[in-house]
Design a protein around this motif. Structure first.
Motif, short mmCIF file in Angstrom:
data_model
loop_
_atom_site.label_atom_id
_atom_site.label_comp_id
_atom_site.label_asym_id
_atom_site.label_seq_id
_atom_site.Cartn_x
_atom_site.Cartn_y
_atom_site.Cartn_z
N GLN A 25 1.25 6.85 -6.69
CA GLN A 25 0.22 7.86 -6.92
C GLN A 25 0.80 9.27 -6.86
O GLN A 25 0.43 10.14 -7.64
N LYS A 26 1.73 9.51 -5.94
CA LYS A 26 2.36 10.82 -5.83
C LYS A 26 3.13 11.16 -7.11
O LYS A 26 3.11 12.31 -7.56
N LYS B 86 0.88 4.26 -2.77
CA LYS B 86 0.76 5.68 -2.43
C LYS B 86 1.92 6.47 -3.05
O LYS B 86 1.73 7.59 -3.55
N GLU C 288 0.83 -1.21 0.00
CA GLU C 288 0.00 0.00 0.00
C GLU C 288 0.87 1.26 0.00
O GLU C 288 0.54 2.24 -0.68
#
Length: 74
Positions: free
Chosen positions: A67-68, A64, A60
């Motif tokens: 995604q950044k 993340k 996870e």
């Protein structure tokens, strides 16, 4: 892209998947890959997300971080 950066991403990815290391070290490696912010680091993070041998929290975190990178490219 510099061969040196690509090699660094590979080393960090190896650290992130080395289950003999502590969770803190693996997590730091994932964060370091995300901090690089290149296409190659994005691909490395997505490989970590798809790796079922890594625990869920670390997968996870890799997601993340990916995604950044995607958001920063907008």
């Amino acid at each position: 892209m510099s061969e040196q950066i690509i090699n660094e991403i590979k080393k960090l990815a190896n650290i992130a998947t080395d289950m003999d290391l502590s969770s803190n070290i693996r997590t730091d490696a994932v964060k370091s890959i995300g901090a690089i912010g290149t296409r190659e680091s994005l691909l490395a993070l997505l490989d970590l997300v798809a790796n079922e041998n890594i625990n869920t929290d670390e997968r996870e975190l890799a997601l993340k971080q990916a995604q950044k990178i995607v958001r920063a490219a907008r």
